[in-house]
Motif scaffolding. Structure first.
Motif, PDB file in Angstrom:
ATOM      1  N   THR A 156     -29.258 -21.723  -8.004  1.00  0.00           N
ATOM      2  CA  THR A 156     -28.082 -20.920  -8.343  1.00  0.00           C
ATOM      3  C   THR A 156     -27.478 -20.497  -7.013  1.00  0.00           C
ATOM      4  OG1 THR A 156     -29.118 -20.144 -10.370  1.00  0.00           O
ATOM      5  CG2 THR A 156     -27.293 -18.828  -9.499  1.00  0.00           C
ATOM      6  N   CYS A 157     -26.204 -20.820  -6.806  1.00  0.00           N
ATOM      7  CA  CYS A 157     -25.580 -20.602  -5.496  1.00  0.00           C
ATOM      8  C   CYS A 157     -24.390 -19.652  -5.573  1.00  0.00           C
ATOM      9  CB  CYS A 157     -25.107 -21.935  -4.911  1.00  0.00           C
ATOM     10  SG  CYS A 157     -26.433 -23.136  -4.663  1.00  0.00           S
ATOM     11  N   THR A 158     -24.100 -19.065  -4.442  1.00  0.00           N
ATOM     12  CA  THR A 158     -22.890 -18.270  -4.260  1.00  0.00           C
ATOM     13  C   THR A 158     -21.952 -19.078  -3.378  1.00  0.00           C
ATOM     14  OG1 THR A 158     -24.123 -16.207  -4.440  1.00  0.00           O
ATOM     15  CG2 THR A 158     -21.972 -16.104  -3.348  1.00  0.00           C
ATOM     16  N   TYR A 159     -20.694 -19.151  -3.793  1.00  0.00           N
ATOM     17  CA  TYR A 159     -19.701 -19.958  -3.091  1.00  0.00           C
ATOM     18  C   TYR A 159     -18.555 -19.081  -2.601  1.00  0.00           C
ATOM     19  CZ  TYR A 159     -22.118 -23.867  -5.280  1.00  0.00           C
ATOM     20  OH  TYR A 159     -23.066 -24.765  -5.678  1.00  0.00           O
ATOM     21  N   PRO A 160     -17.780 -19.570  -1.633  1.00  0.00           N
ATOM     22  CA  PRO A 160     -16.626 -18.812  -1.145  1.00  0.00           C
ATOM     23  C   PRO A 160     -15.592 -18.583  -2.261  1.00  0.00           C
ATOM     24  CG  PRO A 160     -17.120 -20.666   0.307  1.00  0.00           C
ATOM     25  CD  PRO A 160     -17.957 -20.830  -0.909  1.00  0.00           C
ATOM     26  N   VAL A 161     -14.745 -17.598  -2.050  1.00  0.00           N
ATOM     27  CA  VAL A 161     -13.647 -17.328  -2.986  1.00  0.00           C
ATOM     28  C   VAL A 161     -12.779 -18.582  -3.090  1.00  0.00           C
ATOM     29  CG1 VAL A 161     -11.581 -15.924  -3.341  1.00  0.00           C
ATOM     30  CG2 VAL A 161     -13.665 -14.877  -2.450  1.00  0.00           C
ATOM     31  N   PRO A 204     -21.945 -24.125  -0.296  1.00  0.00           N
ATOM     32  CA  PRO A 204     -22.442 -22.812  -0.737  1.00  0.00           C
ATOM     33  C   PRO A 204     -22.651 -21.874   0.446  1.00  0.00           C
ATOM     34  CG  PRO A 204     -24.177 -24.447  -0.849  1.00  0.00           C
ATOM     35  CD  PRO A 204     -22.927 -25.175  -0.485  1.00  0.00           C
ATOM     36  N   ILE A 205     -22.507 -20.572   0.175  1.00  0.00           N
ATOM     37  CA  ILE A 205     -22.820 -19.545   1.160  1.00  0.00           C
ATOM     38  C   ILE A 205     -24.347 -19.402   1.243  1.00  0.00           C
ATOM     39  CG2 ILE A 205     -22.621 -17.096   1.718  1.00  0.00           C
ATOM     40  CD1 ILE A 205     -19.882 -17.175   0.275  1.00  0.00           C
ATOM     41  N   TYR A 206     -24.994 -19.318   0.066  1.00  0.00           N
ATOM     42  CA  TYR A 206     -26.466 -19.319  -0.026  1.00  0.00           C
ATOM     43  C   TYR A 206     -26.860 -19.711  -1.447  1.00  0.00           C
ATOM     44  CZ  TYR A 206     -26.218 -14.749  -2.309  1.00  0.00           C
ATOM     45  OH  TYR A 206     -25.943 -13.721  -3.171  1.00  0.00           O
ATOM     46  N   CYS A 260     -13.569 -21.127  -5.160  1.00  0.00           N
ATOM     47  CA  CYS A 260     -14.403 -22.231  -5.650  1.00  0.00           C
ATOM     48  C   CYS A 260     -14.796 -21.971  -7.097  1.00  0.00           C
ATOM     49  CB  CYS A 260     -15.664 -22.373  -4.803  1.00  0.00           C
ATOM     50  SG  CYS A 260     -15.322 -22.877  -3.112  1.00  0.00           S
ATOM     51  N   GLU A 261     -14.917 -23.031  -7.858  1.00  0.00           N
ATOM     52  CA  GLU A 261     -15.294 -22.943  -9.261  1.00  0.00           C
ATOM     53  C   GLU A 261     -16.572 -23.746  -9.485  1.00  0.00           C
ATOM     54  OE1 GLU A 261     -13.381 -24.324 -13.497  1.00  0.00           O
ATOM     55  OE2 GLU A 261     -12.039 -23.718 -11.882  1.00  0.00           O
ATOM     56  N   LYS A 262     -17.582 -23.129 -10.113  1.00  0.00           N
ATOM     57  CA  LYS A 262     -18.855 -23.802 -10.348  1.00  0.00           C
ATOM     58  C   LYS A 262     -18.706 -24.906 -11.386  1.00  0.00           C
ATOM     59  CE  LYS A 262     -21.810 -19.921  -9.102  1.00  0.00           C
ATOM     60  NZ  LYS A 262     -22.923 -19.061  -9.523  1.00  0.00           N
ATOM     61  N   VAL A 263     -19.505 -25.974 -11.212  1.00  0.00           N
ATOM     62  CA  VAL A 263     -19.544 -27.102 -12.135  1.00  0.00           C
ATOM     63  C   VAL A 263     -20.944 -27.151 -12.742  1.00  0.00           C
ATOM     64  CG1 VAL A 263     -19.342 -29.604 -12.359  1.00  0.00           C
ATOM     65  CG2 VAL A 263     -17.860 -28.367 -10.762  1.00  0.00           C
ATOM     66  N   TYR A 264     -21.023 -27.309 -14.069  1.00  0.00           N
ATOM     67  CA  TYR A 264     -22.291 -27.298 -14.792  1.00  0.00           C
ATOM     68  C   TYR A 264     -22.503 -28.624 -15.514  1.00  0.00           C
ATOM     69  CZ  TYR A 264     -21.775 -22.282 -14.072  1.00  0.00           C
ATOM     70  OH  TYR A 264     -21.609 -21.045 -13.510  1.00  0.00           O
ATOM     71  N   ASN A 265     -23.792 -28.976 -15.742  1.00  0.00           N
ATOM     72  CA  ASN A 265     -24.068 -30.168 -16.536  1.00  0.00           C
ATOM     73  C   ASN A 265     -24.072 -29.792 -18.017  1.00  0.00           C
ATOM     74  OD1 ASN A 265     -26.589 -29.030 -17.099  1.00  0.00           O
ATOM     75  ND2 ASN A 265     -27.742 -30.463 -15.853  1.00  0.00           N
ATOM     76  N   ASP A 266     -24.382 -30.741 -18.888  1.00  0.00           N
ATOM     77  CA  ASP A 266     -24.338 -30.497 -20.335  1.00  0.00           C
ATOM     78  C   ASP A 266     -25.347 -29.457 -20.805  1.00  0.00           C
ATOM     79  OD1 ASP A 266     -22.280 -32.322 -20.606  1.00  0.00           O
ATOM     80  OD2 ASP A 266     -23.604 -33.975 -21.162  1.00  0.00           O
ATOM     81  N   ASP A 267     -26.414 -29.242 -20.037  1.00  0.00           N
ATOM     82  CA  ASP A 267     -27.421 -28.232 -20.383  1.00  0.00           C
ATOM     83  C   ASP A 267     -27.036 -26.847 -19.879  1.00  0.00           C
ATOM     84  OD1 ASP A 267     -29.181 -29.950 -21.710  1.00  0.00           O
ATOM     85  OD2 ASP A 267     -30.147 -30.543 -19.841  1.00  0.00           O
ATOM     86  N   GLY A 268     -25.923 -26.737 -19.166  1.00  0.00           N
ATOM     87  CA  GLY A 268     -25.507 -25.459 -18.614  1.00  0.00           C
ATOM     88  C   GLY A 268     -26.099 -25.150 -17.257  1.00  0.00           C
ATOM     89  N   CYS A 269     -26.672 -26.164 -16.609  1.00  0.00           N
ATOM     90  CA  CYS A 269     -27.265 -25.970 -15.285  1.00  0.00           C
ATOM     91  C   CYS A 269     -26.195 -26.136 -14.216  1.00  0.00           C
ATOM     92  CB  CYS A 269     -28.370 -27.001 -15.044  1.00  0.00           C
ATOM     93  SG  CYS A 269     -29.606 -27.081 -16.329  1.00  0.00           S
TER      94      CYS A 269
END
Length: 102
Positions: free
Chosen positions: A65-70, A97-99, A72-81
């Motif tokens: 689970t990562c934190t990204y800069p302002v 990612p920032i971390y 950015c939009e997270k992308v998930y697989n079909d399982d929600g990961c």
């Protein structure tokens, strides 16, 4: 000596599972066909990778689970990961990612 090594590995895996996953005491769950998992079996459960051991089972995250800069939009697989992040207006631009936490 071999039993002592097994116990040490079991304790170490238990501690790791408690840090980035979860532990369940009791019988291991059934697989998708209704057959019970046995000691030593491994399987994936959503975003987790699970292992059956004597007395229970433990599951650990397969993806960080990562934190990204302002912007950015997270992308998930079909399982929600969570898989990665892309720029909100440029989906072909991957964000660094920032971390991350596993």
């Amino acid at each position: 000596m071999a039993n002592l090594l097994f116990v040490a590995l079991l304790v170490a895996s238990t501690l790791l599972a408690n840090v980035n996953g979860y532990m369940v005491q009791g019988p291991c769950p059934d697989d998708e066909n209704g057959r019970p998992h046995h000691v030593g079996d491994q399987w994936n459960e959503g975003c987790y990778s699970c292992n059956c051991f004597a007395g229970g089972y433990g599951c650990n995250q397969r993806f960080p689970t990562c934190t990204y800069p302002v912007g950015c939009e997270k992308v998930y697989n079909d399982d929600g990961c969570e898989l990665m992040a892309v720029m909100e207006n440029q989906v072909d631009q991957v964000c660094d990612p920032i971390y991350c936490v596993m």
